[in-house]
Design a protein around this motif. Structure first.
Motif, PDB file in Angstrom:
ATOM      1  N   ARG A  95       2.486   6.828  12.479  1.00 22.70           N
ATOM      2  CA  ARG A  95       1.194   7.619  12.161  1.00 22.70           C
ATOM      3  C   ARG A  95       0.127   7.710  13.362  1.00 22.70           C
ATOM      4  NH1 ARG A  95      -3.567   6.598   9.509  1.00 22.70           N
ATOM      5  NH2 ARG A  95      -4.537   8.281   8.477  1.00 22.70           N
ATOM      6  N   ARG A  98       7.058   6.639   3.395  1.00 25.94           N
ATOM      7  CA  ARG A  98       6.355   5.981   2.351  1.00 25.94           C
ATOM      8  C   ARG A  98       6.826   6.165   0.979  1.00 25.94           C
ATOM      9  NH1 ARG A  98       0.372   5.735   5.235  1.00 25.94           N
ATOM     10  NH2 ARG A  98       0.840   4.069   6.758  1.00 25.94           N
ATOM     11  N   LEU A 134       7.551   3.087  -0.983  1.00 28.38           N
ATOM     12  CA  LEU A 134       6.299   2.880  -1.888  1.00 28.38           C
ATOM     13  C   LEU A 134       6.092   3.391  -2.974  1.00 28.38           C
ATOM     14  CD1 LEU A 134       3.522   2.651   0.834  1.00 28.38           C
ATOM     15  CD2 LEU A 134       4.744   0.735  -0.176  1.00 28.38           C
ATOM     16  N   HIS A 139       1.779   5.689  -4.790  1.00 25.95           N
ATOM     17  CA  HIS A 139       0.804   4.831  -4.337  1.00 25.95           C
ATOM     18  C   HIS A 139       0.056   5.492  -3.159  1.00 25.95           C
ATOM     19  CE1 HIS A 139       0.089   1.740  -1.214  1.00 25.95           C
ATOM     20  NE2 HIS A 139       0.660   0.637  -2.130  1.00 25.95           N
ATOM     21  N   PHE A 194      -1.054   4.922  -0.066  1.00 26.00           N
ATOM     22  CA  PHE A 194      -0.477   5.182   1.366  1.00 26.00           C
ATOM     23  C   PHE A 194       0.433   6.438   1.293  1.00 26.00           C
ATOM     24  CE2 PHE A 194      -1.047   0.564   2.603  1.00 26.00           C
ATOM     25  CZ  PHE A 194      -2.555   0.609   2.629  1.00 26.00           C
ATOM     26  N   SER A 195       1.312   6.286   0.300  1.00 28.98           N
ATOM     27  CA  SER A 195       2.167   7.775   0.247  1.00 28.98           C
ATOM     28  C   SER A 195       1.287   8.904   0.070  1.00 28.98           C
ATOM     29  CB  SER A 195       2.941   7.503  -0.890  1.00 28.98           C
ATOM     30  OG  SER A 195       3.908   6.542  -0.631  1.00 28.98           O
ATOM     31  N   SER A 200      -0.297  10.227   3.197  1.00 28.17           N
ATOM     32  CA  SER A 200       0.362  10.475   4.157  1.00 28.17           C
ATOM     33  C   SER A 200       0.947  11.873   3.915  1.00 28.17           C
ATOM     34  CB  SER A 200       1.596   9.498   4.447  1.00 28.17           C
ATOM     35  OG  SER A 200       1.192   8.315   5.097  1.00 28.17           O
TER      36      SER A 200
END
Length: 83
Positions: free
Chosen positions: A3, A29, A33, A37, A39-40, A43
């Motif tokens: 990233r 991710r 994950l 999630h 973070f997913s 992203s």
């Protein structure tokens, strides 16, 4: 790391490589994950935003199709983020 590398690539004008990294990060991710999630989701938003800004609608469709492989379901309206 991928990233952060995408941010660097954008800064030096290598947009296609940056977008590719963002897509890889998002898919990874989601796979690890799960699609809900934070973070997913972040992203996914990063990748979609980059694809939209780059007018790469076909790649955006392909990306969304890949997300479906991981049983990704949108939990929001049509858009993932405010962009």
């Amino acid at each position: 790391a991928k990233r952060r590398h995408a941010f660097f690539l954008e800064a030096v004008g290598k947009i296609d490589l940056a977008i590719s990294n963002r897509i890889q990060v998002a898919l990874g991710r989601v796979q690890v994950l799960g699609p809900k999630h934070q973070f997913s989701r972040g992203s996914i938003c990063d990748a979609e935003k980059a694809l939209l800004e780059g007018n790469q609608s076909e790649q955006l469709k392909a990306f969304r199709s890949q997300l479906k492989k991981y049983s990704w379901e949108r939990t929001m309206d049509d858009q993932c983020c405010d962009y």
